[in-house]
Design a protein around this motif. Structure first.
Motif, short mmCIF file in Angstrom:
data_model
loop_
_atom_site.label_atom_id
_atom_site.label_comp_id
_atom_site.label_asym_id
_atom_site.label_seq_id
_atom_site.Cartn_x
_atom_site.Cartn_y
_atom_site.Cartn_z
N GLN A 30 -2.10 16.05 0.00
CA GLN A 30 -3.24 16.35 0.86
C GLN A 30 -3.75 15.15 1.63
OE1 GLN A 30 -6.26 18.87 -0.89
NE2 GLN A 30 -4.79 19.72 -2.32
N MET A 31 -3.49 13.95 1.14
CA MET A 31 -3.98 12.76 1.81
C MET A 31 -2.87 11.94 2.46
SD MET A 31 -6.90 11.61 -0.93
CE MET A 31 -7.90 10.62 0.19
N GLY A 32 -1.62 12.40 2.29
CA GLY A 32 -0.49 11.78 2.96
C GLY A 32 -0.04 10.44 2.39
N HIS A 33 -0.46 10.14 1.16
CA HIS A 33 -0.05 8.86 0.57
C HIS A 33 1.48 8.82 0.42
CE1 HIS A 33 -3.93 6.93 -1.02
NE2 HIS A 33 -4.24 7.82 -0.10
N LEU A 34 2.02 7.65 0.59
CA LEU A 34 3.47 7.45 0.60
C LEU A 34 3.94 7.17 -0.83
CD1 LEU A 34 3.32 5.20 3.76
CD2 LEU A 34 3.96 7.63 3.69
N LEU A 35 3.96 8.24 -1.63
CA LEU A 35 4.34 8.11 -3.06
C LEU A 35 5.74 8.66 -3.28
CD1 LEU A 35 0.97 9.27 -4.65
CD2 LEU A 35 1.80 6.94 -4.41
N THR A 67 0.83 -1.21 0.00
CA THR A 67 0.00 0.00 0.00
C THR A 67 0.85 1.25 0.00
OG1 THR A 67 -1.93 1.06 1.03
CG2 THR A 67 -0.22 0.27 2.52
N ASN A 68 0.21 2.35 -0.40
CA ASN A 68 0.77 3.70 -0.25
C ASN A 68 -0.09 4.52 0.71
OD1 ASN A 68 2.57 3.05 -2.36
ND2 ASN A 68 1.10 3.72 -3.88
N ASN A 69 -1.22 3.94 1.13
CA ASN A 69 -2.24 4.68 1.87
C ASN A 69 -2.04 4.54 3.38
OD1 ASN A 69 -4.62 5.62 3.08
ND2 ASN A 69 -5.92 4.85 1.45
#
Length: 191
Positions: free
Chosen positions: A186-191, A146-148
């Motif tokens: 804005q959503m803090g995804h780990l990209l 995941t990235n979430n």
């Protein structure tokens, strides 16, 4: 919540051979897609994939969903584990509202602004069925693809140990650059 479980069935795919099991709650039907050796794996790789009809089935370039699903299925077929297909279209606003959100995005809104303008939170997903599925399948430790950060947080809240996080990084294109930037910034995804 009332939950029904299906039997396990075989599913040969272009990604490899899997076993599947469906779960039906009061609102949706979800799918566990397991590698053939899933029961023998002590710490499986797991991807919680949120439904995206436009991406998964139609190949939309506005998101990275189909590419992430394909990456996960290929990885699970090779390395063993589980993909949970979490049936909550458009971050659980439904297909009708997602198309309206797409229309607002065509006018310049980002994915969060569009959802908010339609009267929804930025993310309406409910992960409670995920805990039930993981428990039903006997998963106590996992390697999460995941990235979430919300999915990480939720799995940890279940008392399930995340041994490793595997990023699901997909290359941006001209149609999803803004979408991916919004997820990261804005959503803090780990990209």
């Amino acid at each position: 919540m009332n939950i029904e479980k299906s039997n396990i069935a075989k599913l040969p795919t272009k990604h490899g051979n899997f076993k599947i099991k469906a779960y039906k709650d009061d609102y949706q039907e979800h799918l566990a897609i397991m590698s053939e050796d899933f029961e023998k794996i002590e710490v499986p790789y797991v991807r919680i994939h949120s439904e995206c009809l436009t991406g998964d089935a139609l190949g939309s370039l506005k998101c990275d969903c189909q590419e992430q699903l394909n990456l996960a299925l290929d990885f699970i077929a090779k390395n063993g584990g589980l993909v949970i297909y979490h049936k909550q279209e458009g971050r659980n606003i439904g297909l009708f509202n997602k198309v309206n959100a797409y229309s607002l995005q065509d006018l310049g809104r980002n994915t969060i602004e569009a959802n908010l303008e339609l009267g929804f939170k930025e993310d309406e997903r409910d992960y409670s069925i995920i805990g039930y599925i993981l428990e039903d399948l006997g998963v106590k430790k996992l390697k999460l693809i995941t990235n979430n950060p919300k999915k990480i947080e939720y799995v940890e809240s279940l008392g399930i140990q995340i041994v490793e996080r595997i990023p699901a990084i997909i290359e941006a294109n001209k149609y999803n650059e803004k979408y991916l930037a919004t997820k990261k910034e804005q959503m803090g995804h780990l990209l």
